[in-house]
Structure formats: C-alpha cells, structure tokens
Scaffold this motif. Sequence first.
Motif, mmCIF file in Angstrom:
data_model
loop_
_atom_site.group_PDB
_atom_site.id
_atom_site.type_symbol
_atom_site.label_atom_id
_atom_site.label_comp_id
_atom_site.label_asym_id
_atom_site.label_seq_id
_atom_site.Cartn_x
_atom_site.Cartn_y
_atom_site.Cartn_z
ATOM 1 N N UNK A 1 4.395 -10.771 5.579
ATOM 2 C CA UNK A 1 3.974 -10.577 4.193
ATOM 3 C C UNK A 1 2.446 -10.590 4.127
ATOM 4 N N UNK A 2 1.924 -9.779 3.254
ATOM 5 C CA UNK A 2 0.482 -9.638 3.104
ATOM 6 C C UNK A 2 0.021 -10.481 1.925
ATOM 7 N N UNK A 3 -1.057 -11.245 2.144
ATOM 8 C CA UNK A 3 -1.635 -12.015 1.058
ATOM 9 C C UNK A 3 -2.574 -11.132 0.268
ATOM 10 N N UNK A 4 -2.211 -10.875 -0.994
ATOM 11 C CA UNK A 4 -3.049 -10.071 -1.875
ATOM 12 C C UNK A 4 -3.836 -10.982 -2.797
ATOM 13 N N UNK A 5 -5.032 -10.558 -3.185
ATOM 14 C CA UNK A 5 -5.750 -11.318 -4.207
ATOM 15 C C UNK A 5 -4.909 -11.383 -5.483
ATOM 16 N N UNK A 6 -4.935 -12.523 -6.140
ATOM 17 C CA UNK A 6 -4.206 -12.696 -7.396
ATOM 18 C C UNK A 6 -5.165 -12.403 -8.545
ATOM 19 N N UNK A 7 -5.637 -11.148 -8.614
ATOM 20 C CA UNK A 7 -6.699 -10.817 -9.564
ATOM 21 C C UNK A 7 -6.243 -9.963 -10.740
ATOM 22 N N UNK A 84 0.635 7.780 8.274
ATOM 23 C CA UNK A 84 1.284 6.866 7.347
ATOM 24 C C UNK A 84 0.448 5.596 7.243
ATOM 25 N N UNK A 85 0.389 5.060 6.003
ATOM 26 C CA UNK A 85 -0.433 3.882 5.805
ATOM 27 C C UNK A 85 0.067 3.090 4.605
ATOM 28 N N UNK A 86 -0.342 1.838 4.520
ATOM 29 C CA UNK A 86 -0.087 0.974 3.362
ATOM 30 C C UNK A 86 -1.434 0.379 3.003
ATOM 31 N N UNK A 87 -1.745 0.399 1.723
ATOM 32 C CA UNK A 87 -3.062 -0.070 1.296
ATOM 33 C C UNK A 87 -2.976 -0.716 -0.072
ATOM 34 N N UNK A 88 -3.990 -1.504 -0.377
ATOM 35 C CA UNK A 88 -4.118 -2.082 -1.712
ATOM 36 C C UNK A 88 -5.563 -1.936 -2.177
ATOM 37 N N UNK A 157 -6.093 13.057 13.409
ATOM 38 C CA UNK A 157 -5.069 13.524 12.474
ATOM 39 C C UNK A 157 -4.979 15.047 12.486
ATOM 40 N N UNK A 158 -6.132 15.700 12.343
ATOM 41 C CA UNK A 158 -6.129 17.165 12.308
ATOM 42 C C UNK A 158 -5.754 17.770 13.665
ATOM 43 N N UNK A 159 -5.880 16.994 14.730
ATOM 44 C CA UNK A 159 -5.459 17.456 16.061
ATOM 45 C C UNK A 159 -3.956 17.269 16.277
ATOM 46 N N UNK A 160 -3.263 16.700 15.280
ATOM 47 C CA UNK A 160 -1.811 16.572 15.361
ATOM 48 C C UNK A 160 -1.292 15.226 15.806
ATOM 49 N N UNK A 161 -2.182 14.246 15.964
ATOM 50 C CA UNK A 161 -1.714 12.919 16.378
ATOM 51 C C UNK A 161 -0.942 12.240 15.253
ATOM 52 N N UNK A 162 0.089 11.493 15.630
ATOM 53 C CA UNK A 162 0.822 10.647 14.686
ATOM 54 C C UNK A 162 0.007 9.370 14.482
ATOM 55 N N UNK A 163 -0.189 8.979 13.237
ATOM 56 C CA UNK A 163 -0.986 7.790 12.941
ATOM 57 C C UNK A 163 -0.168 6.864 12.055
ATOM 58 N N UNK A 164 0.053 5.652 12.529
ATOM 59 C CA UNK A 164 0.654 4.587 11.731
ATOM 60 C C UNK A 164 -0.421 3.528 11.579
ATOM 61 N N UNK A 165 -1.108 3.615 10.475
ATOM 62 C CA UNK A 165 -2.271 2.759 10.239
ATOM 63 C C UNK A 165 -1.824 1.384 9.751
ATOM 64 N N UNK A 166 -2.469 0.318 10.203
ATOM 65 C CA UNK A 166 -2.140 -1.007 9.670
ATOM 66 C C UNK A 166 -2.576 -1.126 8.204
ATOM 67 N N UNK A 167 -2.103 -2.166 7.556
ATOM 68 C CA UNK A 167 -2.433 -2.420 6.153
ATOM 69 C C UNK A 167 -3.938 -2.457 5.930
ATOM 70 N N UNK A 168 -4.390 -1.818 4.857
ATOM 71 C CA UNK A 168 -5.802 -1.859 4.490
ATOM 72 C C UNK A 168 -5.956 -2.480 3.106
ATOM 73 N N UNK A 169 -6.643 -3.620 3.040
ATOM 74 C CA UNK A 169 -7.040 -4.192 1.755
ATOM 75 C C UNK A 169 -8.384 -3.578 1.426
ATOM 76 N N UNK A 170 -8.366 -2.471 0.683
ATOM 77 C CA UNK A 170 -9.564 -1.671 0.449
ATOM 78 C C UNK A 170 -10.494 -2.346 -0.555
ATOM 79 N N UNK A 171 -9.923 -2.876 -1.628
ATOM 80 C CA UNK A 171 -10.729 -3.599 -2.628
ATOM 81 C C UNK A 171 -9.849 -4.624 -3.325
#
Length: 171
Positions: A1-7, A84-88, A157-171
């Motif tokens: 589980x990812x800890x998100x800011x409670x904002x 593919x990615x998951x972000x907040x 990505x544009x070269x055709x690689x599969x990308x499964x990006x880890x979670x990004x807490x962007x802001x």
Amino acid sequence: MIDLPNDLPVVNRRAVRVVVTDGTDRVLLFHTRDPDHPRLGTWWELPGGGMDPGETYLDTAVRELREETGIVVTADQVGAPTWRRRASFVHRQLRHVQDEVVVAVRLEGPGPDVDETDRLDYEREDYFAFRWWPLPEVAASRDRFYPGPLPRLITPFLAGEEIDEPFELWS
C-alpha cells in the motif's frame, strides 16, 4: 500500500497519456500550471486525461487528443499501451490517484498548431502554452515534466520497449 498525503479528497481513476510525434521527430507538450497550487510552479505535460465510463484506452486517446489539441486521429493511429504507470498528484482541490497507460500517435509532416476550441474551461486556464519539442531536447532537459521520468523514458518507449513504471508521487 502506498502512503499518500492526507491533504485533499482523493479521486481514483484510469487515464491515458498520449506521446504525439510529428514527421520531424518532435513531441507535443503543454506548458502547464495549477492556479490553485502556485507552489508547484510550471511543468511540461503530455496530452491526455481520465477515461470516461465505457471508454477503452483507444476511445480516450482519440477523444482527449481532439479535445485538448484539435488533432483528429482514428483509433487505428493509436499505438499499444506499452507504458503503464500509477501516479498521484494534486489538481485543483482533489488528489488524483491514477492508473495510466501511455500510447503513441505519429503524425505525418510537421506538427500543427493547437486548436483550443474543444478544451474544458480548466484546461484553458491550466495549459498556457504548447511546444513541439525535438526528442533529443526532451531527453536532455532539466525542466519539470508530467510524467516525471518522461525525459528518461520517452526514447525507450518510442523504440517499442515495454515500461512498467513504479508508483510516482508527483505532487
């Protein structure tokens, strides 16, 4: 589980981002800000957005591209969702948690100007400029981007690689 800011209240959604390249190997990015969160400054962002009920990723990519840019493509011009990615992030008065796929669309010839006719009101406020960036400039840039690792991942990505990006807490 990812800890998100409670904002802020949280909205969970699925979304699609589109890497639009033109015939001169440039990628379309929006210069963006969030008027509710000036502390975030400005950044460059791929077109795209949330999936509406009943939409496929293809439907969303085609709709979002038309709404945000005026560029009309068909579903068969949209590449596979190989990034593919998951972000907040915060946007206006919500914290978004998104399961995203990133797809590619290749246009013939030089990229057109953006047509804002079908943009939503908040998009007209948030997106204050656009630019067709040469791909090597994106890869070398120290500017801020959404997705954050875009400079590092756009070339594979544009070269055709599969990308499964880890979670990004962007802001």
